[in-house]
Design a protein around this motif. Sequence first.
Motif, PDB file in Angstrom:
ATOM      1  N   ASP A  34      49.864  14.035  68.768  1.00  0.00           N
ATOM      2  CA  ASP A  34      49.715  12.597  68.874  1.00  0.00           C
ATOM      3  C   ASP A  34      48.291  12.309  69.329  1.00  0.00           C
ATOM      4  OD1 ASP A  34      52.507  11.839  68.472  1.00  0.00           O
ATOM      5  OD2 ASP A  34      52.836  12.923  70.338  1.00  0.00           O
ATOM      6  N   THR A  35      47.743  11.210  68.853  1.00  0.00           N
ATOM      7  CA  THR A  35      46.423  10.806  69.321  1.00  0.00           C
ATOM      8  C   THR A  35      46.597   9.614  70.250  1.00  0.00           C
ATOM      9  OG1 THR A  35      45.531  11.557  67.232  1.00  0.00           O
ATOM     10  CG2 THR A  35      44.106  10.196  68.584  1.00  0.00           C
ATOM     11  N   VAL A  36      46.054   9.749  71.441  1.00  0.00           N
ATOM     12  CA  VAL A  36      46.241   8.699  72.432  1.00  0.00           C
ATOM     13  C   VAL A  36      44.915   8.313  73.070  1.00  0.00           C
ATOM     14  CG1 VAL A  36      48.594   9.367  73.036  1.00  0.00           C
ATOM     15  CG2 VAL A  36      46.675  10.408  74.237  1.00  0.00           C
ATOM     16  N   ALA A  37      44.894   7.104  73.587  1.00  0.00           N
ATOM     17  CA  ALA A  37      43.765   6.647  74.383  1.00  0.00           C
ATOM     18  C   ALA A  37      44.226   6.676  75.831  1.00  0.00           C
ATOM     19  CB  ALA A  37      43.371   5.236  73.982  1.00  0.00           C
ATOM     20  N   HIS A  38      43.367   7.190  76.697  1.00  0.00           N
ATOM     21  CA  HIS A  38      43.771   7.300  78.092  1.00  0.00           C
ATOM     22  C   HIS A  38      42.577   7.053  78.999  1.00  0.00           C
ATOM     23  CE1 HIS A  38      45.719   8.622  81.714  1.00  0.00           C
ATOM     24  NE2 HIS A  38      44.869   9.613  81.877  1.00  0.00           N
ATOM     25  N   CYS A  39      42.816   6.268  80.017  1.00  0.00           N
ATOM     26  CA  CYS A  39      41.767   5.969  80.985  1.00  0.00           C
ATOM     27  C   CYS A  39      42.085   6.685  82.288  1.00  0.00           C
ATOM     28  CB  CYS A  39      41.680   4.470  81.236  1.00  0.00           C
ATOM     29  SG  CYS A  39      40.602   4.050  82.615  1.00  0.00           S
ATOM     30  N   GLU A  40      41.190   7.572  82.676  1.00  0.00           N
ATOM     31  CA  GLU A  40      41.397   8.365  83.896  1.00  0.00           C
ATOM     32  C   GLU A  40      41.423   7.479  85.140  1.00  0.00           C
ATOM     33  OE1 GLU A  40      41.466  11.697  84.825  1.00  0.00           O
ATOM     34  OE2 GLU A  40      41.275  12.675  82.863  1.00  0.00           O
ATOM     35  N   SER A  41      40.593   6.448  85.167  1.00  0.00           N
ATOM     36  CA  SER A  41      40.452   5.726  86.428  1.00  0.00           C
ATOM     37  C   SER A  41      41.612   4.775  86.723  1.00  0.00           C
ATOM     38  CB  SER A  41      39.109   5.000  86.518  1.00  0.00           C
ATOM     39  OG  SER A  41      38.700   4.529  85.281  1.00  0.00           O
ATOM     40  N   CYS A  42      42.167   4.122  85.708  1.00  0.00           N
ATOM     41  CA  CYS A  42      43.261   3.208  86.046  1.00  0.00           C
ATOM     42  C   CYS A  42      44.596   3.660  85.467  1.00  0.00           C
ATOM     43  CB  CYS A  42      42.961   1.797  85.581  1.00  0.00           C
ATOM     44  SG  CYS A  42      43.130   1.553  83.807  1.00  0.00           S
ATOM     45  N   GLY A  43      44.566   4.700  84.655  1.00  0.00           N
ATOM     46  CA  GLY A  43      45.824   5.214  84.137  1.00  0.00           C
ATOM     47  C   GLY A  43      46.296   4.544  82.858  1.00  0.00           C
ATOM     48  N   TYR A  44      45.503   3.620  82.339  1.00  0.00           N
ATOM     49  CA  TYR A  44      45.895   2.998  81.069  1.00  0.00           C
ATOM     50  C   TYR A  44      46.040   4.065  79.993  1.00  0.00           C
ATOM     51  CZ  TYR A  44      45.383   0.542  76.601  1.00  0.00           C
ATOM     52  OH  TYR A  44      45.564   0.100  75.310  1.00  0.00           O
ATOM     53  N   SER A  45      47.147   4.026  79.270  1.00  0.00           N
ATOM     54  CA  SER A  45      47.354   4.967  78.177  1.00  0.00           C
ATOM     55  C   SER A  45      48.059   4.263  77.049  1.00  0.00           C
ATOM     56  CB  SER A  45      48.255   6.125  78.601  1.00  0.00           C
ATOM     57  OG  SER A  45      47.777   6.737  79.750  1.00  0.00           O
ATOM     58  N   ALA A  46      47.720   4.614  75.859  1.00  0.00           N
ATOM     59  CA  ALA A  46      48.420   4.054  74.712  1.00  0.00           C
ATOM     60  C   ALA A  46      48.208   4.945  73.514  1.00  0.00           C
ATOM     61  CB  ALA A  46      47.903   2.651  74.408  1.00  0.00           C
ATOM     62  N   ASN A  47      49.209   4.989  72.693  1.00  0.00           N
ATOM     63  CA  ASN A  47      49.030   5.675  71.428  1.00  0.00           C
ATOM     64  C   ASN A  47      47.887   4.980  70.692  1.00  0.00           C
ATOM     65  OD1 ASN A  47      49.442   6.450  68.583  1.00  0.00           O
ATOM     66  ND2 ASN A  47      51.254   7.431  69.439  1.00  0.00           N
ATOM     67  N   VAL A  48      47.083   5.756  70.019  1.00  0.00           N
ATOM     68  CA  VAL A  48      45.901   5.169  69.393  1.00  0.00           C
ATOM     69  C   VAL A  48      46.301   4.139  68.337  1.00  0.00           C
ATOM     70  CG1 VAL A  48      45.561   6.787  67.487  1.00  0.00           C
ATOM     71  CG2 VAL A  48      43.563   5.770  68.618  1.00  0.00           C
ATOM     72  N   GLU A  49      47.531   4.230  67.887  1.00  0.00           N
ATOM     73  CA  GLU A  49      48.010   3.250  66.906  1.00  0.00           C
ATOM     74  C   GLU A  49      48.036   1.832  67.471  1.00  0.00           C
ATOM     75  OE1 GLU A  49      51.819   4.481  65.503  1.00  0.00           O
ATOM     76  OE2 GLU A  49      51.019   6.283  64.566  1.00  0.00           O
ATOM     77  N   VAL A  50      48.184   1.751  68.788  1.00  0.00           N
ATOM     78  CA  VAL A  50      48.246   0.415  69.382  1.00  0.00           C
ATOM     79  C   VAL A  50      47.168   0.188  70.427  1.00  0.00           C
ATOM     80  CG1 VAL A  50      50.718   0.199  68.966  1.00  0.00           C
ATOM     81  CG2 VAL A  50      49.930   1.186  71.107  1.00  0.00           C
ATOM     82  N   ALA A  51      46.382   1.227  70.723  1.00  0.00           N
ATOM     83  CA  ALA A  51      45.438   1.133  71.827  1.00  0.00           C
ATOM     84  C   ALA A  51      44.340   0.105  71.562  1.00  0.00           C
ATOM     85  CB  ALA A  51      44.798   2.496  72.083  1.00  0.00           C
ATOM     86  N   ALA A  52      44.060  -0.665  72.592  1.00  0.00           N
ATOM     87  CA  ALA A  52      42.934  -1.588  72.518  1.00  0.00           C
ATOM     88  C   ALA A  52      41.740  -0.932  73.203  1.00  0.00           C
ATOM     89  CB  ALA A  52      43.283  -2.888  73.229  1.00  0.00           C
ATOM     90  N   SER A  53      40.576  -1.497  73.044  1.00  0.00           N
ATOM     91  CA  SER A  53      39.411  -0.968  73.757  1.00  0.00           C
ATOM     92  C   SER A  53      38.368  -2.062  73.842  1.00  0.00           C
ATOM     93  CB  SER A  53      38.836   0.254  73.038  1.00  0.00           C
ATOM     94  OG  SER A  53      38.303  -0.137  71.794  1.00  0.00           O
ATOM     95  N   VAL A  54      37.482  -1.886  74.801  1.00  0.00           N
ATOM     96  CA  VAL A  54      36.422  -2.868  74.974  1.00  0.00           C
ATOM     97  C   VAL A  54      35.146  -2.305  74.364  1.00  0.00           C
ATOM     98  CG1 VAL A  54      35.062  -4.171  76.631  1.00  0.00           C
ATOM     99  CG2 VAL A  54      37.464  -3.650  77.111  1.00  0.00           C
TER     100      VAL A  54
END
Length: 564
Positions: free
Chosen positions: A218-238
């Motif tokens: 699975d490909t996921v987006a994950h933020c170490e500092s706040c714990g935000y995680s989401a499958n890249v299929e739905v992940a948002a980003s700034v």
Amino acid sequence: MRQSKSFIPTLKEVPNDATVPSHVLMLRAGMVRTLGAGIYSFLPLGYKLVKKVSEIIREEMDAIGGQEFHLPALNPREIWEETNRVEAFGDILFHIKNKNRDYVLAPTHEEIMTYHARRVVKSYKDFPQIWYQIQTKFRNEPRPRSGVLRGRQFLMKDSYSLDSSWENLDTAYDLHYQAYHKIFKRCGLKFFVVGASSGAMGGTGSEEFMVQSDAGEDTVAHCESCGYSANVEVAASVVIPLVRDAESKAVYEIETPNVKSIDELCAFLNISETQCAKSRVYICNNEAVLVLMLGNDEVNETKLEKTLGAPFRPAHMEELKDITGADAGSIGPVGFPKKVIADLRLKDANNMFSGANKNDYHIGGIDFSRDIPSVEYHDLRTAKSGEGCPKCGSTMGVFTAIELGHIFKLGTKYSASMGATFTDEKGAENPIIMGSYGIGVERVIACYIEQHHDERGIVWEKEMAPFHVHLIGLNMKKEVVSQAAEKIYSELTAAGIQVLFDDRTDATVGFKFNDADLLGMPLQVIVGEKKLAEQKVEVKVRKSGDRSEVTVEQLLSTVKDLLK
RNA sequence: CGGGGCGUAGCGCAGCCCGGUUAGCGCGCCUGCCUUGGGAGCAGGAGGCCGCAGGUUCGAAUCCUGCCGCCCCGACCA
């Protein structure tokens, strides 16, 4: 345990059919052997780990009130027909036909648990229940891979919560959430939790416990500092927003022979990709839709489907000319006859370049608000590593990961279709409200090894190590050495330390050292003739490689200290 | 299911294009000697349906066809 009497067949060379580190090391360390594609035998050392992980899981499940079952793998097919999952699983399900009876090998156990529940759990007074099992599941994976990470038969802890209300389901779900944290933490895994994108299983909530790994699927987006995680299929980003130029130029046509891709266009016009709008044409409900992305941003088809609200497909090459008058590579928004949507990044952009809908031509000076006023903006892009976390703004990673565990609020899907009901306080009959919660036991082991190894082999931490100490008698043919090693072996063992004792007489020094590093016990105690002359032995910490000499008398306390 | 690769001793591989005595090499295994602080040394030995089936040929590990198995990429993944 004496290595001379143990079956731990280590391998010096990398087996030909293993590529991911955990697979290679599990084979080399004599933990598993292959029986067929996706089918593995666990050898004693590997099985020791299985038991260890199972025990950790068992303790934490029991701690939240779980009750362990032992269920059949061989299931009458009819039970699976009740929920229509014979069809749903399709080729994944293993079938067995025997004397006019049809059986399946259980790929999971919702149906079986529900079956038992419906016969006896009849009153609201019977709740809550948490039922679990740690057993082999069978799934005929189309492509087994990465060793034990995706097998056709695998060990899974599955638990099922039975409740009389949705609030109580939340409680059970939360108990599992906490228990899973404890389990994976105790197993020494670095993991994170992802809210699952969507499930065909109905229900109201679901989260996946993931481990970062190149072997992941699975490909996921994950933020170490706040714990935000989401499958890249739905992940948002700034991402850095486009700055609108003060002045909009007029639209102008440029001849761009053989320029197709964004990169070619940038090179040809000497512009940056953030000045370009990439065009993608999709067909949705028989209508063409033009999707515009900034530069080389990728269209995220899951997001697109949500936006369009209907299934779609990319337009075929031949259709493009009919729709736009140009071939792929020269398509653009200006003059596009159908609906145009654009990624948020392009909002109100001006002085942009895009295709001219005329082969070998592009146009510049596009002002989105002036030239394509009907365009709708949506988040359509695929998040990339290094972009900002949508929650806290820190740099976010996008990587592949392995799913270790999954917790899921099933609701009444199975109880309703199987007629598992209870009578509530008011005498009304309701379907039982269920949750299901899985952990891949072998995956825990493989992920652990993925995270805890170096070029020499596995590096076990104390909590997971099959043995605490690898006691190595260098030249066991020498009586001084064997006597001292034997004595140390009994002493450490008597102190409750789990020792793997390399008492082999036929293995040479290098052989033993390399085996010990490969097997990776946290501490190595090395007994050799030279140091023994000074009443000393050597202690090596596998992880750091630090070695120290201690007297035989000091050994026990040193070992105890190092294992703390 | 699409694309690619591989199948030769227990393991890792060479040989195959370009057909020709007895199919090699390293590691491992067995016997003996020797050796023990980073996968030792010497001597001797065992171990092969060259994945399977068919075809071409005087002759096939080698060429052709079919099948099977395994790995990787993709599709798929309650």
